[in-house]
Design a protein around this motif. Structure first.
Motif, short mmCIF file in Angstrom:
data_model
loop_
_atom_site.label_atom_id
_atom_site.label_comp_id
_atom_site.label_asym_id
_atom_site.label_seq_id
_atom_site.Cartn_x
_atom_site.Cartn_y
_atom_site.Cartn_z
N TYR A 105 -10.51 9.40 5.63
CA TYR A 105 -10.60 9.51 4.18
C TYR A 105 -12.05 9.20 3.83
CZ TYR A 105 -8.72 9.86 -0.52
OH TYR A 105 -8.41 10.28 -1.79
N ASN A 116 -6.25 14.47 3.79
CA ASN A 116 -5.74 15.14 2.59
C ASN A 116 -6.58 16.40 2.35
OD1 ASN A 116 -5.11 16.14 0.11
ND2 ASN A 116 -5.04 14.16 -0.93
N GLY A 168 0.40 10.26 3.14
CA GLY A 168 -0.10 9.74 1.86
C GLY A 168 0.19 8.25 1.73
N SER A 169 0.55 7.63 2.83
CA SER A 169 0.75 6.18 2.90
C SER A 169 -0.01 5.73 4.14
CB SER A 169 2.25 5.86 3.03
OG SER A 169 2.47 4.49 2.97
N LEU A 170 -1.12 5.01 3.89
CA LEU A 170 -2.06 4.71 4.98
C LEU A 170 -1.39 4.05 6.18
CD1 LEU A 170 -4.90 4.39 6.20
CD2 LEU A 170 -5.22 2.39 4.72
N PHE A 205 -7.16 9.47 11.56
CA PHE A 205 -7.00 9.47 10.10
C PHE A 205 -8.40 9.39 9.52
CE2 PHE A 205 -4.98 8.35 6.05
CZ PHE A 205 -6.02 7.74 5.39
N LYS A 242 -11.83 6.26 -0.84
CA LYS A 242 -10.84 5.64 -1.73
C LYS A 242 -10.40 4.27 -1.22
CE LYS A 242 -6.19 6.40 -3.55
NZ LYS A 242 -5.01 7.29 -3.54
N LEU A 243 -10.49 4.06 0.09
CA LEU A 243 -9.87 2.88 0.70
C LEU A 243 -10.81 1.68 0.65
CD1 LEU A 243 -8.25 4.85 3.62
CD2 LEU A 243 -7.16 4.11 1.50
N ARG A 244 -10.20 0.50 0.45
CA ARG A 244 -10.98 -0.73 0.24
C ARG A 244 -11.26 -1.43 1.56
NH1 ARG A 244 -8.33 1.37 -4.43
NH2 ARG A 244 -6.52 1.12 -3.07
N GLU A 294 -7.89 -3.13 3.13
CA GLU A 294 -7.25 -2.15 4.01
C GLU A 294 -8.05 -1.90 5.29
OE1 GLU A 294 -7.54 0.51 0.78
OE2 GLU A 294 -5.41 0.45 0.27
N ASP A 317 0.84 -1.20 0.00
CA ASP A 317 0.00 0.00 0.00
C ASP A 317 0.88 1.26 0.00
OD1 ASP A 317 -2.71 1.35 0.59
OD2 ASP A 317 -1.33 2.18 2.09
N GLY A 318 0.49 2.21 -0.83
CA GLY A 318 1.25 3.47 -0.87
C GLY A 318 2.48 3.37 -1.74
N TYR A 376 0.15 14.09 7.30
CA TYR A 376 -0.43 13.24 6.25
C TYR A 376 0.67 12.79 5.31
CZ TYR A 376 -3.91 11.53 2.89
OH TYR A 376 -4.67 10.73 2.07
P1 P6P Z 1 -4.61 10.46 -1.60
C1 P6P Z 1 -2.04 5.12 -1.24
O1 P6P Z 1 -2.30 5.23 -2.63
C2 P6P Z 1 -3.38 5.07 -0.53
O2 P6P Z 1 -4.10 3.95 -0.95
C3 P6P Z 1 -3.18 5.06 0.97
O3 P6P Z 1 -2.00 4.43 1.34
C4 P6P Z 1 -3.18 6.53 1.33
O4 P6P Z 1 -3.64 6.79 2.63
C5 P6P Z 1 -4.14 7.13 0.30
O5 P6P Z 1 -4.13 6.26 -0.83
C6 P6P Z 1 -3.70 8.50 -0.14
O6 P6P Z 1 -4.69 8.95 -1.06
O7 P6P Z 1 -5.87 10.61 -2.44
O8 P6P Z 1 -4.65 11.37 -0.38
O9 P6P Z 1 -3.33 10.58 -2.36
#
Ligand code: P6P
Length: 332
Positions: A266, A219, A248-250, A264, A276-278, A282, A126-127, A246
């Motif tokens: 999203y 974000n 950008g890596s969960l 956190f 966005k997250l599955r 995840e 992830d990320g 933040y």
């Molecule tokens: P955004 C990485 O692509 C991811 O799946 C997660 O690890 C992270 O938290 C999220 O997307 C970041 O998304 O839209 O903020 O770039």
């Protein structure tokens, strides 16, 4: 032979390895016959191999895009593909898993181990877009007991289970150090990888997340797209002069917030209405872990772990972290 205390510094204990810890904890489960222990060891093995490749990614030409898109329509990185293959191979050869649901695979994988009891859902890396800029990345996994009879081919029914059905969950963070964190429902423990001996050593015993915190991870580029509740909560965080963090890596954002206290989130945007997250790859895993550490995870209306998944790549809004911070967001 009398023990000479001057030798102590040469014979200090290396600590408890992941293998030994898994075996010791196996006794917690009277029905355990070692299959789950073996499965966790298989994940630990793949994590060691992936870690080696990430650490050298700039040297072996494994950085950058693979030139393909995954089922999410996202640019696949070479290491996404490599990690996916490594984990699928380790879990298939380990023999304890009948099916694998991977973020990098459109359909559920039947490993052929039809006598195996377990199903694994995972995001192998992830990320991964952060790798080329040397930011932390992670592997996220969930383990479920199959619901169809042992000895038969696995079906989607084995995969689409609520997060509350997980028997284990964890993640590996490949960062300034590499740490494997997992739970089997009796607390959360972390193991730091000692490269000199190639072992994960117990380093974070019984992790409890602080009830409250000062870190919010969101974000803010999405702030114009989000709903009023989120706008109000972000304004609240700013008014309290909280710390915005933040990566950008969960896995990196989650791990820091779990240890220090934080939240956190999203949630839905115009681009991703359900976030966005599955849920399978995840959210369920991290929700199990954070609840075991005393935290909360919700989609804004219900516990993540209570959501009945309806498709393998289903996305859900995720609000996760210190319970008082999650409650504060929900009350906005
Ligand atoms: P955004 C990485 O692509 C991811 O799946 C997660 O690890 C992270 O938290 C999220 O997307 C970041 O998304 O839209 O903020 O770039």
């Amino acid at each position: 032979m009398a023990h000479n205390s001057s030798m102590d510094k040469f014979v200090s204990s290396i600590g408890i390895t992941l293998d030994r810890f898994i075996t010791q904890k196996q006794a917690d489960f009277s029905s355990a016959r070692g299959e789950l222990s073996q499965l966790l060891r298989d994940i630990g093995l793949a994590a060691k191999v992936i870690n080696k490749e990430i650490m050298r990614s700039g040297l072996i030409g494994i950085e950058g895009p693979a030139g393909d898109k995954n089922v999410q329509g996202e640019e696949q990185q070479k290491l996404d593909v490599v990690a996916n293959i490594r984990y699928i191979r380790a879990l298939t050869r380990g023999g304890e898993v009948c099916a694998i649901v991977s973020e990098e695979e459109e359909d559920m994988i039947d490993t052929g181990n039809h006598n195996a009891k377990y199903v694994v859902a995972m995001d192998p890396l992830d990320g991964s877009s952060n790798i080329d800029v040397n930011m932390p990345v992670g592997t996220i996994f969930s383990v479920y007991k199959r619901v169809t009879p042992v000895g038969t081919a696995p079906t989607l029914e084995d995969a689409l289970q609520k997060g509350s059905e997980q028997v284990a969950a964890g993640y590996v963070i490949y960062g300034s150090s590499n740490i494997l964190v997992y739970t089997t429902g009796k607390g959360v423990n972390g193991f730091t990888y000692d490269h000199s001996i190639g072992e994960f050593i117990l380093s974070h015993t019984h992790i409890d997340t602080p009830a409250d915190g000062n870190i919010f991870s969101y974000n803010e580029g999405n702030i114009e797209d989000c709903d009023e509740q989120i706008k109000k909560y972000v304004a609240h965080c700013r008014s309290k002069k909280m710390t915005a963090r933040y990566v950008g890596s969960l896995v990196a954002d989650f791990h820091r917030n779990m240890l220090k206290g934080g939240i956190f989130f999203y949630t839905g945007t115009k681009k991703n209405p359900t976030g966005k997250l599955r849920i399978m790859h995840e959210c369920n895993s991290l929700a199990f872990i954070i609840e075991q550490a005393g935290g909360k995870a919700t989609d804004g209306t219900q516990r993540i772990l209570d959501i009945q998944p309806t498709s393998l790549h289903q996305r859900v809004p995720l609000i996760i972290g210190s319970p008082k911070m999650v409650d504060a967001l929900l009350s906005c």
